[in-house]
Design a protein around this motif. Sequence first.
Motif, PDB file in Angstrom:
ATOM      1  N   SER A 223       1.959   8.732 -12.713  1.00  0.00           N
ATOM      2  CA  SER A 223       1.863   7.903 -13.987  1.00  0.00           C
ATOM      3  C   SER A 223       2.195   6.473 -13.149  1.00  0.00           C
ATOM      4  O   SER A 223       1.611   5.105 -13.280  1.00  0.00           O
ATOM      5  CB  SER A 223       2.221   7.919 -15.539  1.00  0.00           C
ATOM      6  N   THR A 224       3.787   5.769 -13.069  1.00  0.00           N
ATOM      7  CA  THR A 224       4.013   4.749 -13.145  1.00  0.00           C
ATOM      8  C   THR A 224       3.672   4.521 -11.395  1.00  0.00           C
ATOM      9  O   THR A 224       2.541   2.982 -11.621  1.00  0.00           O
ATOM     10  CB  THR A 224       5.393   4.679 -13.120  1.00  0.00           C
ATOM     11  N   ILE A 225       3.541   5.101 -10.736  1.00  0.00           N
ATOM     12  CA  ILE A 225       2.040   4.970  -9.555  1.00  0.00           C
ATOM     13  C   ILE A 225       1.209   4.624  -9.516  1.00  0.00           C
ATOM     14  O   ILE A 225       1.035   3.529  -8.949  1.00  0.00           O
ATOM     15  CB  ILE A 225       3.276   5.879  -8.084  1.00  0.00           C
ATOM     16  N   GLU A 226       0.581   5.182 -10.076  1.00  0.00           N
ATOM     17  CA  GLU A 226      -0.301   5.206 -10.952  1.00  0.00           C
ATOM     18  C   GLU A 226      -1.277   3.769 -11.504  1.00  0.00           C
ATOM     19  O   GLU A 226      -1.738   2.913 -11.109  1.00  0.00           O
ATOM     20  CB  GLU A 226      -1.430   6.119 -11.850  1.00  0.00           C
ATOM     21  N   TYR A 227       0.130   3.603 -12.056  1.00  0.00           N
ATOM     22  CA  TYR A 227      -0.518   2.088 -12.850  1.00  0.00           C
ATOM     23  C   TYR A 227      -0.533   0.791 -11.770  1.00  0.00           C
ATOM     24  O   TYR A 227      -0.577   0.166 -11.826  1.00  0.00           O
ATOM     25  CB  TYR A 227       0.319   2.255 -14.174  1.00  0.00           C
ATOM     26  N   LEU A 228       0.966   1.359 -11.194  1.00  0.00           N
ATOM     27  CA  LEU A 228       1.148   0.216 -10.518  1.00  0.00           C
ATOM     28  C   LEU A 228       0.163  -0.514  -9.326  1.00  0.00           C
ATOM     29  O   LEU A 228      -0.601  -2.052  -8.792  1.00  0.00           O
ATOM     30  CB  LEU A 228       2.469   0.117  -9.232  1.00  0.00           C
ATOM     31  N   ASP A 229      -0.483   1.000  -8.716  1.00  0.00           N
ATOM     32  CA  ASP A 229      -1.467   0.523  -7.980  1.00  0.00           C
ATOM     33  C   ASP A 229      -2.474   0.322  -8.639  1.00  0.00           C
ATOM     34  O   ASP A 229      -2.881  -0.593  -8.035  1.00  0.00           O
ATOM     35  CB  ASP A 229      -1.536   2.558  -7.469  1.00  0.00           C
ATOM     36  N   LEU A 230      -2.931   0.300  -9.515  1.00  0.00           N
ATOM     37  CA  LEU A 230      -4.230  -0.323 -10.307  1.00  0.00           C
ATOM     38  C   LEU A 230      -4.225  -0.994 -10.662  1.00  0.00           C
ATOM     39  O   LEU A 230      -4.761  -2.871  -9.989  1.00  0.00           O
ATOM     40  CB  LEU A 230      -4.257   0.621 -11.691  1.00  0.00           C
ATOM     41  N   TRP A 231      -2.707  -1.769 -10.570  1.00  0.00           N
ATOM     42  CA  TRP A 231      -2.789  -3.303 -11.334  1.00  0.00           C
ATOM     43  C   TRP A 231      -2.707  -4.033  -9.754  1.00  0.00           C
ATOM     44  O   TRP A 231      -3.815  -5.117  -9.416  1.00  0.00           O
ATOM     45  CB  TRP A 231      -1.538  -4.000 -11.616  1.00  0.00           C
ATOM     46  N   GLU A 232      -2.022  -3.672  -8.932  1.00  0.00           N
ATOM     47  CA  GLU A 232      -2.387  -4.134  -7.121  1.00  0.00           C
ATOM     48  C   GLU A 232      -4.252  -3.913  -6.804  1.00  0.00           C
ATOM     49  O   GLU A 232      -4.195  -4.895  -6.332  1.00  0.00           O
ATOM     50  CB  GLU A 232      -1.413  -3.277  -6.141  1.00  0.00           C
TER      51      GLU A 232
END
Length: 94
Positions: free
Chosen positions: A17-26
């Motif tokens: 979930s965190t990686i997915e979240y950071l991916d979206l922000w990037e």
Amino acid sequence: MIKNPSEIISLWLRTFSTIEYLDLWEKLNNPNFKPHICEGFKIESAKQWREANPDKKGNIRDHATIEQLIVLSNMEGINVLLVREEIHQSERIA
């Protein structure tokens, strides 16, 4: 039992979930971001959690404690501020 707060952060940074979240922000805020790099991290984090918890349904966030969810929420908010300050991703998660 986690005794060191930095362990929570380290574990949080590895969750799907965190990686997915950071991916979206990037994707939204970094024109130089290479999304294919994040895909490997997502696959690996989901696989690790699944192997460690074969009897649990859902994802790691579904099984987090209230304290872990509070830390996650706070870190997400801090990440938003750092993105707005144009802090490079490598500096935000170091």
